[in-house]
Design an enzyme around this catalytic site. Structure first.
Site, PDB file in Angstrom:
ATOM      1  N   GLY A 140       0.798  -1.223   0.000  1.00 23.59           N
ATOM      2  CA  GLY A 140       0.000   0.000   0.000  1.00 23.59           C
ATOM      3  C   GLY A 140       0.826   1.265   0.000  1.00 23.59           C
ATOM      4  CB  SER A 141       4.015   2.225   1.533  1.00 26.24           C
ATOM      5  OG  SER A 141       3.411   2.181   2.804  1.00 26.24           O
ATOM      6  CB  SER A 179       7.782   2.653   4.944  1.00 20.56           C
ATOM      7  OG  SER A 179       7.344   1.746   5.935  1.00 20.56           O
ATOM      8  CB  SER A 189       4.213   0.654   9.244  1.00 22.17           C
ATOM      9  OG  SER A 189       5.295   0.063   8.538  1.00 22.17           O
ATOM     10  CB  THR A 210       8.099  -1.469   4.803  1.00 15.33           C
ATOM     11  OG1 THR A 210       6.839  -0.873   5.120  1.00 15.33           O
ATOM     12  CG2 THR A 210       7.916  -2.528   3.731  1.00 15.33           C
ATOM     13  NE  ARG A 268      -6.881  -3.318   2.898  1.00 19.56           N
ATOM     14  CZ  ARG A 268      -6.663  -3.935   4.059  1.00 19.56           C
ATOM     15  NH1 ARG A 268      -5.431  -3.991   4.539  1.00 19.56           N
ATOM     16  NH2 ARG A 268      -7.655  -4.463   4.743  1.00 19.56           N
ATOM     17  CD  GLU A 320      -3.524  -5.264   0.996  1.00 18.81           C
ATOM     18  OE1 GLU A 320      -3.357  -5.121   2.214  1.00 18.81           O
ATOM     19  OE2 GLU A 320      -2.987  -4.547   0.130  1.00 18.81           O
ATOM     20  CG  HIS A 323       1.499  -8.050 -27.782  1.00 25.55           C
ATOM     21  ND1 HIS A 323       1.956  -8.080 -29.085  1.00 25.55           N
ATOM     22  CD2 HIS A 323       0.924  -6.832 -27.619  1.00 25.55           C
ATOM     23  CE1 HIS A 323       1.679  -6.915 -29.676  1.00 25.55           C
ATOM     24  NE2 HIS A 323       1.056  -6.148 -28.802  1.00 25.55           N
ATOM     25  CE  LYS A 333       4.097  -6.976   7.757  1.00 27.44           C
ATOM     26  NZ  LYS A 333       3.440  -5.730   8.230  1.00 27.44           N
TER      27      LYS A 333
END
Length: 350
Positions: free
Chosen positions: A53-54, A95, A97, A100, A147, A232, A248, A342
């Site tokens: 989202g960043s 970022s 937060s 990241t 986000r 999300e 293509h 994480k």
């Protein structure tokens, strides 16, 4: 019934964050426009380091800048900074937060190669790095999912590029975005209205696999943002591509050998600025897809400026993905898989 389901599943008030998006844009623009950024040496390229989202704000900005800026803007999503970064590179570390790991790692590898660095986050390790290595830090309000902070991140970066004269003045366009997103939001928030386009789109997507196709106008990052919001918020796998590229490769997959075509729903994002050739490609692509039995629709942007047309489509998917989450009986804020990733990374790489 939908009201009761929203109260039940929207436990972290995602709906309120979506409603407040026009205020977020206005706040971000006023904050950044009122900031005195440091003197900077001559810049001949821009790198936006970010993830998820960043990063999407940087992708959307890169598309906007193609016709308005004379130097390249690259969005970098990885642990190491590009080798070409040098003293003439502007690095925007994005970022929300501030923690990241990929962005922080790339930033550390860029420090020492350029002094033209601006960090943008709500706090976290990024703010500490700015203090330690003496680069400029632009704070944004925290406390929400990354986000949902697109307004803070995108319009902060837009203001930075305008401040340094890398982009022409954007104030009138931003005013239009605020007015337009507020008007559209008033329409999309009314989930009791059967003619609500966002709610209608959610019903069309319910139980199906969304496939989103767009074009370079108003921005080639649009299908990516639509895909990400659906994944999300609504917790569904979605796929995205752009024209003419999909003609293509991707188009060949619309074949009986693909046994799931009766379970997809295809969305074409359309803009008045699309060239006649790309518009014709969309028409032909839709004919091929329809012949394979897949339902589809065309959704057109609204607004005068490029940035307003862009955000007219962005605000629609915010609401539609939220409503689809409620139809799917899931919490739109929940990101359990990301949280698990994480935790496992921390445990296995400790």
């Amino acid at each position: 019934m939908l009201y009761a389901d929203i109260k039940k599943y929207d436990r972290d008030n995602m709906f309120d964050l979506i409603l407040d998006f026009p205020k977020q844009i206005e706040s971000a623009w006023q904050r950044a426009r009122g900031t005195s950024f440091p003197l900077m040496s001559s810049v001949d390229k821009i790198v936006v380091a970010g993830m998820g989202g960043s990063a999407i704000g940087g992708e959307l900005l890169a598309g906007l800048c193609l016709e308005q800026m004379d130097i390249p803007l690259l969005v970098h999503r990885d642990y190491t900074a590009p080798r070409f970064i040098n003293s003439r590179t502007l690095v925007l570390a994005s970022s929300y937060s501030g923690n990241t790991e990929e962005t922080l790692s790339a930033l550390r590898s860029a420090i020492g190669r350029t002094k033209n660095i601006i960090g943008i986050s709500s706090n976290g390790e990024l703010e500490k790095l700015a203090a330690e290595f003496d680069f400029f830090f632009l704070p944004v309000p925290g406390g929400q999912p990354p986000r949902t902070a697109l307004g803070y991140m995108f319009f902060s970066m837009l203001a930075i590029l305008q401040y340094y004269g890398l982009l022409p003045e954007q104030d009138d366009s931003v005013d239009e975005v605020i007015t337009l997103t507020r008007a559209l939001g008033q329409h999309y928030m009314d989930y009791g209205n059967p003619d609500n386009p966002a709610l209608s789109l959610a019903h069309q997507l319910y139980g199906r696999i969304p496939i989103i196709y767009g074009a370079a106008e108003p921005d080639s990052a649009l299908p990516t943002r639509w895909r990400n919001q659906l994944s999300e918020n609504a917790k569904v796998l979605a796929f995205a591509n752009v024209l003419p590229e999909m003609n293509h490769n991707d188009i060949v997959g619309w074949h009986p050998a693909s046994t799931f075509l009766d379970r997809v729903f295809v969305i074409f994002l359309l803009d008045d600025a699309i060239s006649d050739r790309v518009r014709t490609r969309i028409e032909i692509s839709r004919e091929i897809i329809t012949a394979r039995g897949a339902p589809s629709c065309i959704i057109s942007s609204s607004g005068l400026s490029k940035i307003a047309r862009l955000f007219s489509l962005l605000v629609l998917i915010d609401y539609a993905s939220f409503y689809l989450a409620i139809l799917n009986r899931v919490d739109p804020t929940d990101i359990s898989n990301i949280d698990y990733m994480k935790r496992e990374l921390a445990a296995r790489l400790a």
